[in-house]
Design an enzyme around this catalytic site. Structure first.
Site, PDB file in Angstrom:
ATOM      1  N   HIS A   1       8.022  16.749  -2.652  1.00 10.51           N
ATOM      2  CA  HIS A   1       9.279  16.005  -2.680  1.00 10.51           C
ATOM      3  C   HIS A   1      10.443  16.960  -2.950  1.00 10.51           C
ATOM      4  O   HIS A   1      11.494  16.854  -2.349  1.00 10.51           O
ATOM      5  CB  HIS A   1       9.239  14.935  -3.771  1.00 10.51           C
ATOM      6  CG  HIS A   1       8.578  13.673  -3.307  1.00 10.51           C
ATOM      7  ND1 HIS A   1       9.148  12.853  -2.372  1.00 10.51           N
ATOM      8  CD2 HIS A   1       7.403  13.105  -3.633  1.00 10.51           C
ATOM      9  CE1 HIS A   1       8.344  11.827  -2.150  1.00 10.51           C
ATOM     10  NE2 HIS A   1       7.275  11.958  -2.897  1.00 10.51           N
TER      11      HIS A   1
ATOM     12  N   GLU B   1      10.900   6.456   2.823  1.00 10.17           N
ATOM     13  CA  GLU B   1      10.448   7.431   1.823  1.00 10.17           C
ATOM     14  C   GLU B   1      10.286   8.815   2.435  1.00 10.17           C
ATOM     15  O   GLU B   1       9.585   8.973   3.437  1.00 10.17           O
ATOM     16  CB  GLU B   1       9.104   6.954   1.239  1.00 10.17           C
ATOM     17  CG  GLU B   1       8.607   7.831   0.105  1.00 10.17           C
ATOM     18  CD  GLU B   1       7.323   7.294  -0.533  1.00 10.17           C
ATOM     19  OE1 GLU B   1       7.175   6.066  -0.654  1.00 10.17           O
ATOM     20  OE2 GLU B   1       6.476   8.126  -0.902  1.00 10.17           O
TER      21      GLU B   1
ATOM     22  N   LYS C   1      -1.885   2.398  -1.713  1.00  8.10           N
ATOM     23  CA  LYS C   1      -0.448   2.334  -1.412  1.00  8.10           C
ATOM     24  C   LYS C   1      -0.069   3.506  -0.503  1.00  8.10           C
ATOM     25  O   LYS C   1       0.692   3.358   0.455  1.00  8.10           O
ATOM     26  CB  LYS C   1       0.364   2.373  -2.720  1.00  8.10           C
ATOM     27  CG  LYS C   1       1.851   2.148  -2.539  1.00  8.10           C
ATOM     28  CD  LYS C   1       2.649   3.394  -2.256  1.00  8.10           C
ATOM     29  CE  LYS C   1       4.138   3.092  -2.138  1.00  8.10           C
ATOM     30  NZ  LYS C   1       4.916   4.283  -1.801  1.00  8.10           N
TER      31      LYS C   1
HETATM   32  C1  MEV Z   1       3.548   7.737  -2.787  1.00 14.11           C
HETATM   33  O1  MEV Z   1       4.346   6.878  -1.999  1.00 14.11           O
HETATM   34  C2  MEV Z   1       2.075   7.604  -2.415  1.00 14.11           C
HETATM   35  C3  MEV Z   1       1.098   8.404  -3.276  1.00 14.11           C
HETATM   36  O2  MEV Z   1       1.264   8.054  -4.640  1.00 14.11           O
HETATM   37  C4  MEV Z   1      -0.294   8.057  -2.778  1.00 14.11           C
HETATM   38  C5  MEV Z   1      -1.414   8.626  -3.644  1.00 14.11           C
HETATM   39  O3  MEV Z   1      -1.211   8.895  -4.832  1.00 14.11           O
HETATM   40  O4  MEV Z   1      -2.515   8.805  -3.073  1.00 14.11           O
HETATM   41  C6  MEV Z   1       1.327   9.872  -3.165  1.00 14.11           C
END
Ligand code: MEV
Length: 749
Positions: free
Chosen positions: A389, A90, A275
């Protein structure tokens, strides 16, 4: 340059993300973070899991699957610098971590710790007449149970680990309500993850448990809720460090706390929050050969330990108003056995981290999880994740569009602003900007050419001719007087900032000092800045171009009266210091920027300038793997020594092709030149100089219509060159698509 001592290990490497892959590896080597073996393995791509090893690891193997390995910089954990290896697909995770760690180190970095590495094994006993009595009996026989478990693994006991305690639990089966007594065996597994060890201890004590309880043992297996191996990390960030992008430090602090609050009370948000934490933790778990599914399972089970799933972190403000972040997470990892023995990448990654023991690795991983959470929450409470991103996507689009470095950041910003992140848009913006763009220091910059050998490499060592053409503007340099603190050499692209103090220091800096002495300016204060536009160690004459560009910049600033002939002579000195016995072709082309026929006759170099008809439309494909010129030259010599006439025959053939190529170039017969290049590649292949990457690039070039394509320079890595009068963009685009860097020369269209 000699690697620095361990004491000088630093995880700060300016402009690391701008460097080529080969330059990054060199930068880490120079800082003592990678050893010679690591560098060789990474540069030659030998670090990946061999297929034959993979075939022994799981069933029905058909291949090896690739994922990017990247390094996050700037980590300061318990006062020690770490470069953190990450395997993840990612985008923005590696950059997010490096950014978070850079900010954290301003206020002392992370404090992190781990408990003893205890893993729990579970033994489930059923069909017991009096479960409560059975539980008491198990506790009364604790020593006997522990002794039996430890007798099965005496080596673990000798290492200071082993089974340490017994606990008992009573459950009722939801289906038929029958009682289940579950014995927990608490085992300190030291540096091993310990799954096999604990499983075999559970198996080993099963019949004793049956005897003690009078029941029947069913499951005997470790628990992945590893809540006796806990790691904690903490960071403190003053609000002044948080401000930026139009947000005050307090607003960012309060935003992060509010975001964390939601994850504390709302499981829907907590899942996403955690996550993000695992984005960092899993990536280092994979990079260090650990079982990331086990780490994941533990983290999520622990997050739900109160009966409600919640955030693994806590963010709050302290009395001074600083933002404080904490994480507490189960982390049962290993630093011995398993993938460490089979996978060379894993070994490299452990060394990069300073070969920590398991609790220390677990503590680093907790700090990485906290850093990743900070990066995500900061982005969410300021620009939003999408913006980050988009910036990363825009960077990759700008790079595919071949946007020059000087315009790169401006093009990326405009792309994001336009919302149209496309290659054509990047080119359009770059064209508009380049019309307006006047580098503030352009007038002070001096340049030098790189070189690409069209035909004749290797045979040239045996007295046959070689034909080389220049790569214009390969390196730029400028010299600024003053500063009052001696002589600084800065090469921002390579993250190099160095004092030039004495002739003994080796490398470019040593030879530069002796040249500055010869020129009578070694006691002046100055900053020499070098901007290489071609990657180093790719057989493109970069080191000679560096020397010539610096010498020209010195001439520009100090008016030393250096002629081209003198610059060429001094650059030859630099080449001798760098390579031992250079042919002189690189410095000559770097200085004069003209195509040359070169031949050594009676040990004397002879150069003939070729006035070609028009520019030669070339695409250079760069493998990113260091060209091992010294090794390939030595290999060819060994072969020649054992079968001189056989190899002389090959060198004669290459020599004849080169003579014909000189004529073809002079008369502008590009079809002929292309065919000669293809034939020459055949002979270079016979000399075993090609590599899979070079062959892939050559194949791509020919498939997209190049008239000729061959490796250039030493081989064994480095670069290849393709002659493409009609289709330079298509050939270069296909190479980039396949993940290679390119340089386009003599733009035909
Ligand atoms: C994306 O891989 C992880 C996030 O969604 C974590 C979060 O929202 O704290 C950016």
């Amino acid at each position: 340059m000699a690697p620095t001592s361990a004491a000088e290990r630093t995880s700060r490497i300016p402009n690391f993300f701008r460097m080529s892959i080969a330059e990054r590896i060199t930068a880490l080597h120079e800082r003592g973070l990678l050893n010679e073996d690591d560098v060789r393995a990474l540069a030659q791509g030998e670090h990946t899991l061999p297929l034959r090893v993979a075939d022994k690891m799981i069933e029905n193997v058909v291949g090896v699957f690739g994922l990017p390995l990247g390094f996050a910089l700037n980590f300061l954990i318990n006062g020690r610098d770490y470069v953190v290896p990450l395997v993840v697909e990612e985008p923005s995770i590696v950059a997010g971590l490096s950014g978070a760690a850079r900010m954290a180190r301003l206020s002392g970095g992370y404090e992190a710790s781990s408990t003893d590495p205890i893993l729990i094994g579970q033994v489930q006993a059923v069909d017991i007449d009096d479960p409560k009595q059975a539980m008491q009996n198990l506790l009364a026989h604790k020593d006997e149970i522990l002794n039996l478990a430890n007798s099965l693994h005496p080596k673990m006991v000798a290492r200071g680990g082993g089974a340490q305690d017994v606990e008992v639990h009573l459950h009722h089966a939801p289906e038929d309500g029958r009682d289940m007594v579950v014995l927990h065996l608490l085992v300190d597994t030291r540096n091993a993850m310990g799954a096999n060890l604990v499983n075999s201890m559970c198996e080993g004590i099963a019949s004793l448990v049956e005897t003690i309880t009078g029941g029947k043992v069913f499951l005997r297996i470790l628990s992945n809720l590893t809540d006796r191996a806990i790691s904690r990390a903490q960071v403190r960030i003053p609000t002044k460090n948080l401000e930026g992008k139009g947000f005050s430090g307090k607003a960012v602090r309060d935003g992060i706390i509010l975001a964390n609050d939601l994850a504390t009370v709302d499981p829907y948000r907590a899942a996403t929050h955690n996550k993000g934490i695992m984005n960092g933790i899993d990536a280092i778990a994979i990079a260090t050969g650990n079982d990331w599914r086990a780490v994941e399972a533990a983290a999520h089970a622990y997050a739900a330990r109160s009966g409600r799933y919640r955030a693994l972190t806590r963010w709050y403000k302290n009395d001074a108003g600083d933002l404080v972040g904490e994480i507490e997470v189960p982390m049962k990892v290993g630093t011995v056995g398993g993938a460490l023995e089979t996978n060379q990448s894993v070994r490299i990654n452990h060394r990069l981290l300073g070969s920590p023991n398991a609790p220390d690795l677990a503590a680093i991983m907790a700090a990485v999880g906290l850093a990743q959470n900070f990066a995500a929450l900061r982005a969410l409470s300021t620009d939003g994740i999408q913006q980050n991103h988009m910036t990363l996507h825009a960077r990759s689009v700008a790079s595919t569009a071949g946007v020059p470095e000087a315009l790169f950041d401006a093009v990326v910003d405009s792309l994001v602003e336009s919302g149209e992140i496309k290659v054509w848009k990047a080119k359009e913006i770059a064209r508009t900007l380049s019309r307006r763009h006047i580098e503030p220091t352009a007038a002070e910059r001096s340049s030098a050419c790189g070189k690409v050998i069209l035909l004749g490499e290797h045979a040239v060592v045996y007295g046959r001719p070689a034909l080389a053409v220049p790569i214009p503007l390969a390196v730029e340099a400028s010299v600024r007087k003053g500063g009052g603190d001696g002589i600084d050499l800065v090469i921002p692209r390579w993250g190099l900032e160095q004092k030039i103090r004495d002739a003994e220091s080796g490398g470019l800096s040593g030879v530069l000092f002796s040249i500055l002495q010869q020129l009578g300016i070694a006691t002046e204060d100055m900053t020499i800045e070098v901007i290489p536009h071609i990657p180093r160690a790719m057989g493109l004459g970069g080191s000679a171009a560096n020397a010539v560009a610096i010498l020209r910049a010195l001439e520009h600033t100090f008016s030393l009266g250096l002629t081209d002939a003198k610059i060429n002579e001094l650059a030859f000195q630099c080449e001798t210091a760098a390579h031992g016995t250079p042919s002189g072709i690189d410095n000559t082309i770097a200085t004069y920027g003209i195509p040359l026929r070169y031949q050594r006759i009676d040990d004397e170099p002879r150069f003939e300038e070729i006035t070609e008809r028009g520019e030669v439309p070339l695409v250079i494909g760069i493998t990113g793997k260091e060209s091992l010129t010294a090794t390939t030259v030595a290999n060819v010599r060994r072969a020649w020594e054992s079968h001189q006439s056989r190899y002389d025959g090959i060198f004669d053939q290459i020599g004849q092709l080169t003579e014909a190529a000189v004529e073809a170039l002079k008369t502008g017969h590009l079809n002929e030149l292309g065919e000669l290049m293809n034939l020459c590649q055949g002979y270079l292949n016979a000399l075993q100089l090609s590599t899979p990457e070079l062959e892939e690039l050559i194949h791509i070039a020919r498939r997209h219509g190049a008239l000729g394509a061959k490796l250039t320079g030493g081989g064994g890595g480095g670069s290849m060159v393709a002659l493409c009068p009609d289709n330079q963009q298509a050939v270069a685009g296909a190479m980039r698509q396949a993940g290679y860097q390119t340089v386009i020369l003599g733009d035909a269209g």
